[in-house]
Design a protein around this motif. Structure first.
Motif, PDB file in Angstrom:
ATOM      1  N   GLU A 159       0.821  -1.215   0.000  1.00 41.45           N
ATOM      2  CA  GLU A 159       0.000   0.000   0.000  1.00 41.45           C
ATOM      3  C   GLU A 159       0.854   1.263   0.000  1.00 41.45           C
ATOM      4  O   GLU A 159       0.327   2.371   0.013  1.00 41.45           O
ATOM      5  N   ARG A 204       4.302   2.156  -5.650  1.00 39.14           N
ATOM      6  CA  ARG A 204       3.593   2.129  -6.914  1.00 39.14           C
ATOM      7  C   ARG A 204       3.285   0.708  -7.330  1.00 39.14           C
ATOM      8  O   ARG A 204       3.956  -0.231  -6.913  1.00 39.14           O
ATOM      9  N   LEU A 205       2.260   0.584  -8.195  1.00 34.00           N
ATOM     10  CA  LEU A 205       1.834  -0.734  -8.644  1.00 34.00           C
ATOM     11  C   LEU A 205       2.543  -1.144  -9.927  1.00 34.00           C
ATOM     12  O   LEU A 205       2.229  -2.146 -10.541  1.00 34.00           O
ATOM     13  N   ARG A 215       8.622  -3.697  -7.264  1.00 36.06           N
ATOM     14  CA  ARG A 215       7.318  -3.823  -6.607  1.00 36.06           C
ATOM     15  C   ARG A 215       7.556  -3.740  -5.114  1.00 36.06           C
ATOM     16  O   ARG A 215       8.694  -3.743  -4.667  1.00 36.06           O
ATOM     17  N   GLY A 262       0.264  -8.396 -11.240  1.00 34.88           N
ATOM     18  CA  GLY A 262       0.880  -7.212 -11.824  1.00 34.88           C
ATOM     19  C   GLY A 262       1.294  -6.247 -10.737  1.00 34.88           C
ATOM     20  O   GLY A 262       2.027  -5.314 -10.982  1.00 34.88           O
ATOM     21  N   GLN A 263       0.803  -6.442  -9.516  1.00 33.49           N
ATOM     22  CA  GLN A 263       1.230  -5.597  -8.407  1.00 33.49           C
ATOM     23  C   GLN A 263       2.385  -6.250  -7.669  1.00 33.49           C
ATOM     24  O   GLN A 263       3.284  -5.613  -7.216  1.00 33.49           O
ATOM     25  N   GLY A 267       1.187  -6.370 -17.533  1.00 32.64           N
ATOM     26  CA  GLY A 267       1.934  -5.378 -16.763  1.00 32.64           C
ATOM     27  C   GLY A 267       3.273  -5.900 -16.325  1.00 32.64           C
ATOM     28  O   GLY A 267       4.211  -5.151 -16.136  1.00 32.64           O
ATOM     29  N   GLU A 269      -5.238   8.483  -9.865  1.00 29.47           N
ATOM     30  CA  GLU A 269      -5.707   7.539  -8.837  1.00 29.47           C
ATOM     31  C   GLU A 269      -4.711   6.412  -8.613  1.00 29.47           C
ATOM     32  O   GLU A 269      -4.670   5.812  -7.550  1.00 29.47           O
ATOM     33  N   PHE A 270      -3.916   6.129  -9.656  1.00 29.98           N
ATOM     34  CA  PHE A 270      -2.964   5.026  -9.540  1.00 29.98           C
ATOM     35  C   PHE A 270      -1.753   5.406  -8.685  1.00 29.98           C
ATOM     36  O   PHE A 270      -0.900   4.579  -8.429  1.00 29.98           O
ATOM     37  N   GLU A 271      -1.694   6.656  -8.290  1.00 36.56           N
ATOM     38  CA  GLU A 271      -0.551   7.128  -7.487  1.00 36.56           C
ATOM     39  C   GLU A 271      -0.887   7.222  -6.005  1.00 36.56           C
ATOM     40  O   GLU A 271      -0.113   7.743  -5.209  1.00 36.56           O
ATOM     41  N   LYS A 272      -2.078   6.749  -5.634  1.00 36.56           N
ATOM     42  CA  LYS A 272      -2.541   7.055  -4.274  1.00 36.56           C
ATOM     43  C   LYS A 272      -1.754   6.342  -3.171  1.00 36.56           C
ATOM     44  O   LYS A 272      -1.906   6.660  -1.995  1.00 36.56           O
ATOM     45  N   ASN A 273      -0.909   5.377  -3.559  1.00 41.08           N
ATOM     46  CA  ASN A 273      -0.130   4.712  -2.507  1.00 41.08           C
ATOM     47  C   ASN A 273       0.983   5.596  -1.956  1.00 41.08           C
ATOM     48  O   ASN A 273       1.514   5.325  -0.885  1.00 41.08           O
ATOM     49  N   LEU A 274       1.342   6.627  -2.704  1.00 42.59           N
ATOM     50  CA  LEU A 274       2.407   7.506  -2.236  1.00 42.59           C
ATOM     51  C   LEU A 274       1.787   8.598  -1.384  1.00 42.59           C
ATOM     52  O   LEU A 274       1.208   9.564  -1.891  1.00 42.59           O
ATOM     53  N   GLY A 280       9.170   6.814  -3.901  1.00 45.58           N
ATOM     54  CA  GLY A 280       8.482   6.926  -5.186  1.00 45.58           C
ATOM     55  C   GLY A 280       8.672   8.265  -5.880  1.00 45.58           C
ATOM     56  O   GLY A 280       7.993   8.546  -6.849  1.00 45.58           O
TER      57      GLY A 280
END
Lengths: 348, 433
Positions: A234, A237-238, A243, B10-11, B39, B75-80, B103
């Motif tokens: 969490e 980045r994905l 990873r 992919g994660q 990915g 939205e794909f950056e919300k982990n940072l 990141g």
């Protein structure tokens, strides 16, 4: 707090280059139309600092016993009855000996191991006075009178066995107390970290090839501590060159879909943060105050709970959950108070 | 590595060993699963579905302009996110939120990710009501409002800010897992404001007698720090701008002090008062905190400078390498005493070093980005970076710092950071000797 307007003037000169400007300044005022002179009343209102040499200390006095009463009313909720509480902050009191008062160096600081309390580190009496005056109580700073600050300072010094029970602290005897502080000789300015041009205390070499012996790992995180800061999945980045290490395979899979927009923040929760309730409460875990879920469970069957709890928050109090008191929140609007209590009572 | 080949996403990347079998299996998987794998760089014989099948964004109409009046990250950056270190502090109003260095790119910290440290909570102060008072050993005590200050000659400069306690949890041993928590009390912005020297000049400061300036915040803590007059006249800025916009409330809106090279606590936020005096003040943040405990029991007072330091941000703790081969190892270097002259990187725990590329700009008292190519052979490695500044000072090893300062000083830990890369690609925080 003394004023320096009449102090003997020295012409401001930065460096040789700036002297030209300084000369021009006598001809034309610098930055005309910008700012204005401060009034004496304005300076007095803001210039509250008390320096290490006690410059700025206002007249006044307060006894240990008055300090004790004030402490019970305004400070115990966070610091404990004797300043020993560890809940909000490392304890204020403890860890010093009569020998330290003689030498002015707290021996325990050299030994290590023990927790460092405020009195152990305290090297300037002005610090304690100035800080209580400007910043405490934490949720209502700058509301104490000078006499109250003297009294509270006296009480803390007494708890640290630095002054007797009958002591009255005042602007007249602060210097005498300074001479008794257990760690008054405990500071040094003999290092190169004050100015950016200072001399470093450690000097390493930049070896490039075959440097030293084969490296040995001396410290790493034990397995049980790896999760202490949440799941790395969490926090990264994905996509990209790396990873996150997944500490819980399941959560990683769930993150496949693009994250949904965060739910709009609950206005009641925002209010609780703003009002400072979250300093002592959380939804699920007991902190200084009970968890909101515990409160909700306790009053589930009590139809009069809403009004009772509103009154309690407004006036503060202790004894229902333990002997730590909740400070009063007398300035909260009725409407906000109701919103907060209703919200708390709905906590699952 | 806990993830199983059965749960490709992919994660999370399966470990290299798992991966080989996984690739074979993936050829027979259904379209959906393969799409998920794309990915991770896996393609079917005909080609990558991300290419072969046009996505919605190529075949439909997108969002209008100004759909969001103030733009937000994807939205794909919300982990940072800025994050607290659990258990470090007891109340959110006196706490720290760390910058996610793992990141970020380049040297500028996005405003929303600048680290936070407050003593008594933050406020969003109405700039129309904000005042700055300059007094003490001056010819004329003056009051400025924001209108006044913004009429003065301003400068814009890029500087790093680092909390004196950054990396403080690691003095005795490894304590936290990722670079966000080891080094995240670090940010770098372009600050705009009026040089403090101009204000002191305007008020006619007595710089012979007045060797010190006290800065005070307008928040509940009324935080106060003493600045030396030499520093004050050098490069200190009374700032309102931050990366092209106004300061964020969490960073002192509408006015803060910028003290280049000096620890963050001196960068007083919500700045309301500057007093010129003939002695330092010995305030709470100068006698009870931000003092460095030495092995003999003495505390170093007024330890202010952030000495030369660097850290590799990718790959770093909590991350895992995708597979063998090429990597761009990247990180940050900085010095409170000037410019970064060189950064060396070691892949074998400090036995052998290679010079990294410094990216422009390389500015004084600012973060400097470094990069170096690395081909990972799939074996264990220990990554380190070592910065040297233009005074010739070399970033020390933790053992060298401990030999002089012990392990209890909390502040000013600028030791070389080590990241262990395990054979399965996982990176973790270690200390080596």
């Amino acid at each position: 707090m003394s004023r320096w307007n009449n102090a003997k003037l020295v012409v401001f000169a930065l460096a040789a280059g700036a002297c030209v400007q300084a000369a021009a300044q006598t001809a034309k005022p610098l930055y005309p139309g910008v700012g204005r002179a401060a009034t004496n009343a304005e300076i007095a209102a803001w210039d509250i600092d008390v320096r290490g040499d006690l410059k700025g200390l206002p007249p006044g006095s307060g006894s240990v016993s008055r300090g004790e009463t004030l402490w019970e009313a305004k400070c115990t909720s966070c610091h404990g009855s004797f300043g020993e509480s560890n809940q909000m902050f490392p304890p204020l009191i403890g860890g010093i000996t009569p020998e330290d008062i003689k030498t002015g160096r707290v021996a325990a600081l050299a030994k290590g191991g023990e927790q460092r309390t405020t009195v152990m580190k305290l090297s300037r009496i002005s610090t304690l006075w100035d800080y209580i005056n400007r910043a405490m109580p934490w949720n209502a700073p700058k509301t104490l009178t000078a006499d109250e600050v003297y009294a509270l300072t006296a009480y803390l010094l007494n708890q640290g066995n630095i002054v007797p029970d009958s002591f009255v602290l005042s602007d007249k005897n602060m210097a005498e107390v300074q001479a008794r502080l257990p760690n008054r000789n405990g500071l040094t300015r003999d290092h190169g970290l004050w100015d950016t041009r200072g001399k470093p205390d450690v000097s390493a070499k930049a070896c490039m090839k075959n440097c030293g012996p084969e490296p040995r790992i001396t410290s790493s995180l034990p397995d049980h501590a790896r999760g202490s800061h949440g799941d790395f999945v969490e926090q990264n980045r994905l996509f990209g060159p790396v990873r996150a290490v997944s500490l819980s395979g399941g959560a990683a899979v769930a993150a496949v879909t693009p994250p949904a927009a965060a739910p709009a923040a609950d206005p009641a929760q925002a209010l609780a943060v703003k009002a400072g309730c979250m300093a002592c409460h959380t939804a699920k875990q007991r902190g200084i105050g009970p968890a909101f879920a515990e409160i909700a469970a306790k009053y589930r069957a009590d139809s009069g709970a809403e009004n009772k709890l509103m009154a309690k928050v407004k006036s503060g109090g202790q004894g229902v959950w333990g002997n730590i008191p909740m400070p009063p929140f007398a300035n909260l609007q009725e409407q906000d108070l109701r919103t907060l209590v209703r919200w708390i009572l709905k906590t699952e | 590595m806990n993830s199983k080949p059965a749960a490709p996403t992919g994660q999370v990347r399966p470990a290299p060993e798992d991966r080989r079998g996984f690739l074979k299996k993936s050829l027979t998987l259904s379209g959906g699963a393969v799409a998920a794998l794309a990915g991770a760089g896996v393609a079917r014989a005909q080609g990558d579905p991300a290419i072969l099948k046009l996505p919605a964004h190529s075949t439909g109409l997108g969002q209008p302009v100004a759909a969001r009046g103030y733009g937000m990250p994807s939205e794909f950056e919300k982990n940072l996110q800025r994050r607290e270190s659990p258990g470090l502090t007891r109340a959110g109003q006196s706490s720290v939120a760390f910058t996610p260095l793992q990141g970020l790119f380049g040297i500028i910290t996005p405003n929303g990710l600048h680290f936070e440290r407050h003593h008594q909570g933050w406020w969003d102060i109405d700039p129309r009501q904000h005042r700055l008072m300059v007094h003490g050993l001056v010819r004329e005590s003056r009051i400025y409002n924001m209108d006044d200050l913004m009429r003065l000659p301003s400068v814009s400069r890029i500087h790093f800010i680092e909390c004196g306690a950054n990396t403080g949890m690691e003095w005795g041993n490894v304590a936290v897992p990722t670079v966000q928590y080891t080094h995240g009390m670090l940010s770098c912005c372009e600050f705009t404001g009026v040089p403090l020297s101009k204000l002191l000049e305007h008020c006619g400061a007595d710089i012979k007698k007045g060797r010190y300036v006290l800065a005070e915040g307008a928040d509940g803590s009324g935080l106060t720090r003493t600045i030396g007059m030499d520093r004050a006249l050098d490069d200190v800025i009374v700032a309102w701008g931050m990366n092209g916009e106004f300061l964020r409330p969490e960073n002192g809106y509408p006015l803060r002090l910028v003290v280049p090279g000096v620890q963050g606590v001196s960068w007083v936020k919500w700045l309301r008062r500057l007093e010129v005096g003939d002695k330092p003040w010995d305030t709470r943040e100068e006698t009870l905190h931000y003092i460095d405990l030495m092995p003999d029991g003495l505390h170093r007072q007024y330890s202010s400078v952030q000495e030369c330091k660097s850290v590799i941000t990718t790959p770093s703790g909590g991350q895992v390498l995708l597979n063998k081969g090429q990597y761009n190892v990247t990180g940050l270097a900085w010095s409170g005493r000037g410019r970064v002259r060189r950064v060396d990187v070691s892949f074998d725990g400090g036995r052998n070093w290679k010079e990294a590329r410094l990216e422009n700009p390389v500015l004084t008292k600012a973060l400097t980005r470094f990069n170096i190519d690395w081909v990972w052979n799939g074996g264990p490695a220990i990554l380190q970076s070592r910065a040297i500044d233009d005074t010739g000072y070399v970033q020390p090893k933790i053992a060298q710092l401990r030999a002089v300062r012990g392990t209890r000083s909390i502040y000013h830990n600028n030791a070389i950071q080590s990241w262990l890369v395990a054979a399965n690609g996982e990176v973790s925080n270690v200390q080596v000797e």
